[in-house]
Design a protein around this motif. Structure first.
Motif, PDB file in Angstrom:
ATOM      1  N   GLY A 213      -0.153   0.951  -8.928  1.00  0.00           N
ATOM      2  CA  GLY A 213      -1.368   1.450  -8.292  1.00  0.00           C
ATOM      3  C   GLY A 213      -2.020   2.541  -9.117  1.00  0.00           C
ATOM      4  O   GLY A 213      -1.339   3.418  -9.656  1.00  0.00           O
ATOM      5  N   ASN A 217      -7.874   4.858  -4.275  1.00  0.00           N
ATOM      6  CA  ASN A 217      -7.915   4.113  -3.020  1.00  0.00           C
ATOM      7  C   ASN A 217      -6.517   3.728  -2.538  1.00  0.00           C
ATOM      8  O   ASN A 217      -5.627   3.436  -3.345  1.00  0.00           O
ATOM      9  CB  ASN A 217      -8.743   2.834  -3.187  1.00  0.00           C
ATOM     10  CG  ASN A 217     -10.214   3.115  -3.285  1.00  0.00           C
ATOM     11  OD1 ASN A 217     -10.903   3.331  -2.295  1.00  0.00           O
ATOM     12  ND2 ASN A 217     -10.728   3.136  -4.507  1.00  0.00           N
ATOM     13  N   PHE A 218      -6.353   3.711  -1.236  1.00  0.00           N
ATOM     14  CA  PHE A 218      -5.132   3.223  -0.601  1.00  0.00           C
ATOM     15  C   PHE A 218      -5.128   1.692  -0.660  1.00  0.00           C
ATOM     16  O   PHE A 218      -6.129   1.041  -0.374  1.00  0.00           O
ATOM     17  CB  PHE A 218      -5.101   3.688   0.853  1.00  0.00           C
ATOM     18  CG  PHE A 218      -4.064   3.006   1.704  1.00  0.00           C
ATOM     19  CD1 PHE A 218      -2.768   3.487   1.761  1.00  0.00           C
ATOM     20  CD2 PHE A 218      -4.381   1.876   2.439  1.00  0.00           C
ATOM     21  CE1 PHE A 218      -1.812   2.858   2.547  1.00  0.00           C
ATOM     22  CE2 PHE A 218      -3.432   1.233   3.227  1.00  0.00           C
ATOM     23  CZ  PHE A 218      -2.149   1.733   3.273  1.00  0.00           C
ATOM     24  N   HIS A 219      -3.985   1.106  -1.052  1.00  0.00           N
ATOM     25  CA  HIS A 219      -3.856  -0.352  -1.114  1.00  0.00           C
ATOM     26  C   HIS A 219      -2.501  -0.787  -0.560  1.00  0.00           C
ATOM     27  O   HIS A 219      -1.574   0.017  -0.435  1.00  0.00           O
ATOM     28  CB  HIS A 219      -3.964  -0.863  -2.556  1.00  0.00           C
ATOM     29  CG  HIS A 219      -5.293  -0.631  -3.197  1.00  0.00           C
ATOM     30  ND1 HIS A 219      -6.450  -1.207  -2.742  1.00  0.00           N
ATOM     31  CD2 HIS A 219      -5.641   0.114  -4.283  1.00  0.00           C
ATOM     32  CE1 HIS A 219      -7.468  -0.828  -3.507  1.00  0.00           C
ATOM     33  NE2 HIS A 219      -7.004  -0.026  -4.440  1.00  0.00           N
ATOM     34  N   THR A 220      -2.400  -2.078  -0.266  1.00  0.00           N
ATOM     35  CA  THR A 220      -1.113  -2.709   0.004  1.00  0.00           C
ATOM     36  C   THR A 220      -1.048  -3.991  -0.808  1.00  0.00           C
ATOM     37  O   THR A 220      -2.072  -4.651  -1.022  1.00  0.00           O
ATOM     38  CB  THR A 220      -0.938  -3.054   1.492  1.00  0.00           C
ATOM     39  OG1 THR A 220      -1.992  -3.935   1.895  1.00  0.00           O
ATOM     40  CG2 THR A 220      -0.959  -1.803   2.347  1.00  0.00           C
ATOM     41  N   ASP A 250       3.176  -0.905   0.359  1.00  0.00           N
ATOM     42  CA  ASP A 250       2.089  -0.007  -0.034  1.00  0.00           C
ATOM     43  C   ASP A 250       2.036   0.121  -1.554  1.00  0.00           C
ATOM     44  O   ASP A 250       3.078   0.224  -2.227  1.00  0.00           O
ATOM     45  CB  ASP A 250       2.296   1.382   0.572  1.00  0.00           C
ATOM     46  CG  ASP A 250       2.037   1.410   2.066  1.00  0.00           C
ATOM     47  OD1 ASP A 250       1.582   0.392   2.617  1.00  0.00           O
ATOM     48  OD2 ASP A 250       2.310   2.464   2.690  1.00  0.00           O
ATOM     49  N   ASN A 252      -0.129   2.563  -3.559  1.00  0.00           N
ATOM     50  CA  ASN A 252      -1.085   3.654  -3.663  1.00  0.00           C
ATOM     51  C   ASN A 252      -1.151   4.183  -5.091  1.00  0.00           C
ATOM     52  O   ASN A 252      -0.308   3.853  -5.925  1.00  0.00           O
ATOM     53  CB  ASN A 252      -0.703   4.757  -2.686  1.00  0.00           C
ATOM     54  CG  ASN A 252      -0.769   4.273  -1.248  1.00  0.00           C
ATOM     55  OD1 ASN A 252      -1.681   3.544  -0.880  1.00  0.00           O
ATOM     56  ND2 ASN A 252       0.207   4.658  -0.436  1.00  0.00           N
TER      57      ASN A 252
END
Length: 306
Positions: A213, A217-220, A250, A252
């Motif tokens: 990551g 931005n927050f991601h999964t 997650d 991130n």
């Protein structure tokens, strides 16, 4: 079939990567610890919007090459900066001294047209003097620029100066195929607008995924049809391993993890999706495909070449 063009060679111990029998993993041979390996990497401008690392002049890619070590080994990297920008090489997860930090703060960046050596070390787990256990450095890590644009390398990372770093433990199984997926802001491997990469394997092959990551931005990360254990390798260490079985995790900024799966195990061949499970991120194009071909490499029914 897609080739592992971004994978760095581990040396003779990696000869088993491409197992002679499809789907049969090659166990790393018993080997002496403490090997020092030296490579040269090139930081290059690919376009106005892309910079990358490569193992040969003109060979820069995004992500950069997968760099691999075995616990106890040392990797010496001569980074050649072919650009007109200040940049660097900063690792996660391994041992290094202040001269290999890869930051402007410590004066360990590379000036335009210059070369700098970075030394990364790894260690096997050991018992400290106080009786506590110091874990070894095996894991799925990553490296990236820490100097272009700002002292944190924000521009360099945004434009593609990153890659995967794998530290293996004695006895680890080697995969048949290996993929790196980087969620960088709203891009996958710096590709956006429904242009995410398609990865390919044959049914039954052992596949290694490395997820990283970056950005803000927050991601999964979710892989359709396949599951792995939430531990160092994604594989069970014994029948009593308590690690939970997952198919999403997650991802991130700054996070990295990896796992191995058997392509199409229990579900068969086909076009399987991987994507960010933040719904509006998926809708905006953060989704790609994992094509599992038939065991003989042919296309499964209903899937066509593009």
């Amino acid at each position: 079939m897609a080739k592992l063009t971004r994978r760095a060679v581990l040396g003779t111990a990696a000869a088993g990567l491409a197992a002679s029998v499809p789907g049969v993993a090659a166990a790393a041979p018993v080997r002496a610890q403490g090997t020092t390996r030296r490579i040269t990497m090139y930081a290059e401008k690919i376009s106005d919007e892309l910079y990358g690392y490569g193992l040969a002049p003109g060979g820069a890619t995004v992500p950069g090459p997968v760099l691999e070590m075995w616990e106890g080994d040392t990797l010496e990297i001569d980074l050649v900066n072919t650009t007109d920008r200040v940049l660097s090489l900063h690792p996660h997860g391994v041992d290094y001294d202040i001269n290999s930090d890869g930051t402007l703060m410590n004066g360990s960046a590379v000036m335009p047209g210059q070369t700098r050596r970075y030394v990364w070390k790894s260690h096997v787990g050991y018992r400290r003097a106080d009786g506590s256990w110091a874990e070894g450095t095996a894991g799925y890590w990553h490296y990236h620029d820490h100097a272009m644009g700002t002292e944190h390398g924000t521009e360099g990372v945004l434009k593609g100066l990153y890659g995967a770093l794998v530290v293996r433990r004695q006895g680890d199984l080697l995969p048949k195929r290996q993929f790196t997926v980087v969620f960088n802001d709203m891009m996958i491997n710096n590709r956006s607008h429904h242009d995410a990469p398609t990865f390919e394997a044959n049914l039954g092959e052992r596949v290694e995924w490395i997820a990283i990551g970056h950005g803000s931005n927050f991601h999964t990360f979710h892989l359709h049809g396949h599951r792995w254990l939430d531990n160092r390798t994604g594989m069970r260490t014994s029948e009593y391993d308590p690690s939970p079985l997952i198919d999403i995790k997650d991802l991130n900024p700054g996070v990295s993890f990896g796992f191995q799966v058997i392509a199409g195990e229990g579900v068969g061949p086909g076009m399987w999706m991987y994507h960010c499970h933040v719904q509006n991120h998926s809708d905006m194009g953060m989704a790609g495909m994992f094509l599992v071909r038939n065991a003989d490499g042919t296309m499964p029914p209903g899937v066509h070449e593009h």
